[in-house]
Enzyme design. Structure first.
Site, PDB file in Angstrom:
ATOM      1  N   THR A  39       7.868 -14.488  -2.941  1.00 10.92           N
ATOM      2  CA  THR A  39       7.401 -13.799  -4.145  1.00 10.92           C
ATOM      3  C   THR A  39       7.920 -12.367  -4.048  1.00 10.92           C
ATOM      4  OG1 THR A  39       5.410 -12.928  -3.106  1.00 10.92           O
ATOM      5  CG2 THR A  39       5.255 -15.148  -4.100  1.00 10.92           C
ATOM      6  N   ASP A  62       6.877 -23.183  -1.943  1.00 13.10           N
ATOM      7  CA  ASP A  62       5.621 -22.666  -2.507  1.00 13.10           C
ATOM      8  C   ASP A  62       4.478 -23.464  -1.861  1.00 13.10           C
ATOM      9  OD1 ASP A  62       3.377 -22.150  -4.093  1.00 13.10           O
ATOM     10  OD2 ASP A  62       4.509 -22.183  -5.973  1.00 13.10           O
ATOM     11  N   GLU A 138     -12.551  -8.167   3.498  1.00 14.91           N
ATOM     12  CA  GLU A 138     -13.032  -7.899   2.137  1.00 14.91           C
ATOM     13  C   GLU A 138     -13.954  -9.001   1.622  1.00 14.91           C
ATOM     14  OE1 GLU A 138     -10.095  -6.201  -0.494  1.00 14.91           O
ATOM     15  OE2 GLU A 138      -8.885  -5.525   1.190  1.00 14.91           O
ATOM     16  N   TYR A 185      -9.334 -10.773  -5.739  1.00 16.24           N
ATOM     17  CA  TYR A 185      -8.631 -11.027  -4.473  1.00 16.24           C
ATOM     18  C   TYR A 185      -9.601 -11.518  -3.405  1.00 16.24           C
ATOM     19  CZ  TYR A 185      -6.735  -9.899   0.159  1.00 16.24           C
ATOM     20  OH  TYR A 185      -6.369  -9.963   1.482  1.00 16.24           O
ATOM     21  N   LYS A 189      -9.941 -15.190  -1.493  1.00 11.25           N
ATOM     22  CA  LYS A 189      -9.847 -15.351  -0.025  1.00 11.25           C
ATOM     23  C   LYS A 189     -11.133 -15.991   0.517  1.00 11.25           C
ATOM     24  CE  LYS A 189      -7.017 -14.226   2.500  1.00 11.25           C
ATOM     25  NZ  LYS A 189      -5.789 -14.907   2.992  1.00 11.25           N
ATOM     26  N   LYS A 224       0.833  -0.685  -1.511  1.00 11.73           N
ATOM     27  CA  LYS A 224      -0.387  -0.419  -0.761  1.00 11.73           C
ATOM     28  C   LYS A 224      -0.425   1.066  -0.400  1.00 11.73           C
ATOM     29  CE  LYS A 224      -1.410  -4.873  -0.605  1.00 11.73           C
ATOM     30  NZ  LYS A 224      -0.878  -5.835   0.282  1.00 11.73           N
ATOM     31  N   TYR A 242      -7.628   7.152  -6.116  1.00 14.03           N
ATOM     32  CA  TYR A 242      -8.639   6.545  -6.974  1.00 14.03           C
ATOM     33  C   TYR A 242      -9.987   7.243  -6.774  1.00 14.03           C
ATOM     34  CZ  TYR A 242      -5.309   2.606  -7.216  1.00 14.03           C
ATOM     35  OH  TYR A 242      -4.199   1.822  -7.382  1.00 14.03           O
TER      36      TYR A 242
HETATM   37  P1  NAD Z   1       2.035  -9.716   1.770  1.00 14.02           P
HETATM   38  O1  NAD Z   1       1.667  -9.658   0.319  1.00 14.02           O
HETATM   39  O2  NAD Z   1       2.833  -8.613   2.357  1.00 14.02           O
HETATM   40  O3  NAD Z   1       2.844 -11.072   2.069  1.00 14.02           O
HETATM   41  C1  NAD Z   1       2.464 -12.299   1.538  1.00 14.02           C
HETATM   42  C2  NAD Z   1       3.581 -13.302   1.812  1.00 14.02           C
HETATM   43  O4  NAD Z   1       3.150 -14.579   1.302  1.00 14.02           O
HETATM   44  C3  NAD Z   1       4.902 -12.970   1.144  1.00 14.02           C
HETATM   45  O5  NAD Z   1       5.971 -13.197   2.030  1.00 14.02           O
HETATM   46  C4  NAD Z   1       4.962 -13.928  -0.027  1.00 14.02           C
HETATM   47  O6  NAD Z   1       6.295 -14.283  -0.403  1.00 14.02           O
HETATM   48  C5  NAD Z   1       4.212 -15.126   0.531  1.00 14.02           C
HETATM   49  N1  NAD Z   1       3.632 -15.957  -0.540  1.00 14.02           N
HETATM   50  C6  NAD Z   1       2.858 -15.543  -1.575  1.00 14.02           C
HETATM   51  N2  NAD Z   1       2.575 -16.583  -2.370  1.00 14.02           N
HETATM   52  C7  NAD Z   1       3.145 -17.677  -1.799  1.00 14.02           C
HETATM   53  C8  NAD Z   1       3.185 -19.048  -2.138  1.00 14.02           C
HETATM   54  N3  NAD Z   1       2.595 -19.506  -3.256  1.00 14.02           N
HETATM   55  N4  NAD Z   1       3.838 -19.901  -1.314  1.00 14.02           N
HETATM   56  C9  NAD Z   1       4.460 -19.443  -0.198  1.00 14.02           C
HETATM   57  N5  NAD Z   1       4.486 -18.162   0.153  1.00 14.02           N
HETATM   58  C10 NAD Z   1       3.830 -17.278  -0.644  1.00 14.02           C
HETATM   59  O7  NAD Z   1       0.666  -9.932   2.514  1.00 14.02           O
HETATM   60  P2  NAD Z   1       0.148  -9.350   3.914  1.00 14.02           P
HETATM   61  O8  NAD Z   1      -0.401  -8.000   3.688  1.00 14.02           O
HETATM   62  O9  NAD Z   1       1.201  -9.545   4.935  1.00 14.02           O
HETATM   63  O10 NAD Z   1      -1.071 -10.327   4.196  1.00 14.02           O
HETATM   64  C11 NAD Z   1      -0.877 -11.568   4.856  1.00 14.02           C
HETATM   65  C12 NAD Z   1      -2.197 -12.276   4.991  1.00 14.02           C
HETATM   66  O11 NAD Z   1      -3.106 -11.468   5.728  1.00 14.02           O
HETATM   67  C13 NAD Z   1      -2.878 -12.575   3.652  1.00 14.02           C
HETATM   68  O12 NAD Z   1      -3.474 -13.842   3.739  1.00 14.02           O
HETATM   69  C14 NAD Z   1      -3.933 -11.478   3.530  1.00 14.02           C
HETATM   70  O13 NAD Z   1      -5.027 -11.912   2.766  1.00 14.02           O
HETATM   71  C15 NAD Z   1      -4.298 -11.271   4.988  1.00 14.02           C
HETATM   72  N6  NAD Z   1      -4.790  -9.910   5.333  1.00 14.02           N
HETATM   73  C16 NAD Z   1      -4.059  -8.804   4.971  1.00 14.02           C
HETATM   74  C17 NAD Z   1      -4.520  -7.544   5.345  1.00 14.02           C
HETATM   75  C18 NAD Z   1      -3.719  -6.298   4.998  1.00 14.02           C
HETATM   76  O14 NAD Z   1      -4.215  -5.194   5.240  1.00 14.02           O
HETATM   77  N7  NAD Z   1      -2.503  -6.407   4.491  1.00 14.02           N
HETATM   78  C19 NAD Z   1      -5.705  -7.414   6.071  1.00 14.02           C
HETATM   79  C20 NAD Z   1      -6.416  -8.572   6.427  1.00 14.02           C
HETATM   80  C21 NAD Z   1      -5.934  -9.811   6.059  1.00 14.02           C
HETATM   81  P1  TYD Z   2      -5.005  -0.727  -0.580  1.00 17.60           P
HETATM   82  O1  TYD Z   2      -3.881  -0.290   0.304  1.00 17.60           O
HETATM   83  O2  TYD Z   2      -4.667  -1.275  -1.930  1.00 17.60           O
HETATM   84  O3  TYD Z   2      -5.882  -1.763   0.257  1.00 17.60           O
HETATM   85  P2  TYD Z   2      -7.333  -2.432  -0.094  1.00 17.60           P
HETATM   86  O4  TYD Z   2      -7.610  -2.254  -1.531  1.00 17.60           O
HETATM   87  O5  TYD Z   2      -7.092  -3.857   0.256  1.00 17.60           O
HETATM   88  O6  TYD Z   2      -8.307  -1.747   0.805  1.00 17.60           O
HETATM   89  O7  TYD Z   2      -5.976   0.505  -0.804  1.00 17.60           O
HETATM   90  C1  TYD Z   2      -6.580   1.176   0.286  1.00 17.60           C
HETATM   91  C2  TYD Z   2      -7.530   2.209  -0.297  1.00 17.60           C
HETATM   92  O8  TYD Z   2      -6.775   3.215  -0.995  1.00 17.60           O
HETATM   93  C3  TYD Z   2      -8.496   1.638  -1.324  1.00 17.60           C
HETATM   94  O9  TYD Z   2      -9.754   2.282  -1.185  1.00 17.60           O
HETATM   95  C4  TYD Z   2      -7.872   1.992  -2.659  1.00 17.60           C
HETATM   96  C5  TYD Z   2      -7.160   3.302  -2.355  1.00 17.60           C
HETATM   97  N1  TYD Z   2      -5.915   3.540  -3.136  1.00 17.60           N
HETATM   98  C6  TYD Z   2      -5.761   4.730  -3.851  1.00 17.60           C
HETATM   99  O10 TYD Z   2      -6.649   5.598  -3.858  1.00 17.60           O
HETATM  100  N2  TYD Z   2      -4.601   4.916  -4.559  1.00 17.60           N
HETATM  101  C7  TYD Z   2      -3.607   3.986  -4.584  1.00 17.60           C
HETATM  102  O11 TYD Z   2      -2.566   4.203  -5.262  1.00 17.60           O
HETATM  103  C8  TYD Z   2      -3.785   2.764  -3.826  1.00 17.60           C
HETATM  104  C9  TYD Z   2      -2.711   1.714  -3.823  1.00 17.60           C
HETATM  105  C10 TYD Z   2      -4.951   2.605  -3.116  1.00 17.60           C
END
Ligand code: NAD
Ligand code: TYD
Length: 379
Positions: A39, A62, A138, A185, A189, A224, A242
């Protein structure tokens, strides 16, 4: 060491790419299959350093496409699944909740059902198999900013492990905390976590679920907070904070999460849940100031020069106030602990983004998708 075939879903994403890299390098006798739809968040450039390794393979699938998932699992004799593929950005989920339900709920169900049908067809059934689902803190909802003793937070508190750390409240997310998701979201999850546990309870599938706090580090998509702000500071664009920037998140360096995943995949207890987090709470506004100071220092700008980029904007709908993970169970039972202090992690992260402007330019322009579309079309 035993040889295994492991599918890592979402391996082209942020956390997934670190998990793939760790497993490919650490376990040469494992076959690691990165199953990813690519994606907007999936980028194979995240894996350039391991893409030619003999124990690595990419499959553009997918997770919602049950037939293709099932076919791959049977054909490759998969015995372990580490499931990270998901839609992961809260702001996108507010605009487009259906995509989150489809990928995170139905996609997880499709992975579970495909694994179940294959594993139940084998003479040994579930023996030696593992379905490890990666989830988020979350799902537990939001904690309050509390100050019961009249002390201005952050104040020093004690985790159940006995260690002291700074916190913005006295309550934490434990493995036993009731699910209470607020955003589309986190609701999606939470639902996927329930399905994973249901497959254990109903069919006896050896599942594990972990719930981790906010990750940061290289290869995170610049929608992010941390990578978006690094990029904006570099280009002197406004930093959209925010609300008042008072919300608290608990930050973990992504490689520490990947190490925890490795440990839990191999040594975690089946049907169990582990929280992953480094007792590292920060108010958004404070983290933003650290990021500004680090970018300015590394670019040789005057200290604090870019503080004026901070722009308070309308708050996120349903914005969770505070996340704080208690990871004592993981620390005590499996001996995991975070390897980096936050200041070191932020410095490494900012350096990486400044040194990899090409990667950032490609993902912000979308060029990476056209390039890899051509390269992998038909696979
Ligand atoms: P990301 O958005 O960077 O990556 C998601 C990946 O999943 C991408 O490579 C995308 O191509 C793939 N994907 C999405 N839809 C798909 C589908 N339908 N089929 C196959 N592949 C698909 O996400 P991330 O931040 O690396 O998070 C990975 C996992 O960890 C997620 O399950 C998320 O909920 C969990 N997680 C993330 C965080 C964080 O801070 N980023 C924290 C805790 C848990
Ligand atoms: P984010 O990185 O989107 O992670 P999550 O929502 O999963 O915690 O956001 C981290 C924190 O930063 C969240 O409290 C929302 C805030 N935020 C901003 O204030 N401005 C921004 O542009 C973004 C993307 C996040």
């Amino acid at each position: 060491m035993m040889s295994r075939t492991i599918v890592i879903t979402g391996g082209a994403g942020f956390i997934g790419s670190h998990v793939v890299r760790l497993f490919v390098n650490k376990y040469p006798n494992y076959k690691i299959i990165n199953l990813d739809k690519l994606t907007y968040a999936g980028n194979l450039a995240n894996l350039r350093d391991v893409e030619k390794a003999p124990n690595y393979k990419f499959a553009k699938i997918d997770i919602c496409d049950f037939d293709s998932v099932y076919d791959l699992i049977c054909r490759e004799h998969v015995d372990g699944i580490i499931h990270l593929a998901a839609e992961s950005h809260v702001d996108r989920s507010i605009k487009d909740p259906f995509t989150f339900a489809r990928t995170n709920v139905l996609g997880t169900l499709s992975m579970l059902q495909a694994a179940k049908l294959y594993w139940e067809s084998l003479p040994e059934k579930y023996e030696g198999k593992r379905f490890y689902h990666i989830s988020t803190d979350e799902v537990y909802g939001a904690l309050e900013l509390t100050d019961p003793e009249g002390v201005e937070p952050p104040f020093t508190t004690r985790a159940s492990s006995g260690t002291h750390h700074l916190a913005y409240g006295h309550d934490f997310f434990y493995e036993t905390t009731k699910y209470n998701p607020h955003s589309p979201y986190s609701a999606s999850k939470a639902s996927s976590d329930h399905f994973v546990r249901a497959f254990h309870d109903t069919y006896g599938m050896p599942t594990i679920v972990t719930n981790c706090s906010n990750n940061y580090g290289p290869y995170q998509f610049p929608e992010k907070l941390i990578p978006l702000f690094i990029n904006n500071i570099k280009h002197r664009k406004p930093l959209p904070v925010y609300g008042k920037g008072e919300n608290v998140r608990d930050w973990l360096y992504v490689e520490d999460h990947a190490r925890a995943i490795d440990l839990i995949f191999h040594n975690g207890k089946v049907a169990d849940t582990y929280n992953i987090g480094g007792f590292n709470e920060w108010k958004n506004i404070d983290i933003i100031k650290v990021v500004i100071a680090t970018v300015d220092r590394l670019l040789g700008r005057k200290e604090g020069e870019d503080l004026n980029l901070i722009t308070f904007v309308t708050d996120r709908a349903g914005h969770d106030m505070r996340y704080a993970i208690d990871s004592t169970k993981l620390q005590k039972e499996l001996g995991w602990e975070p390897s980096l202090q936050f200041e070191e992690g932020i410095e490494k992260t900012v350096r990486w983004y400044l040194d990899n402007q090409q990667w950032l330019d490609n993902v912000t322009s979308g060029d990476y998708q056209q390039y890899y579309e051509k390269m992998y079309s038909g696979r």
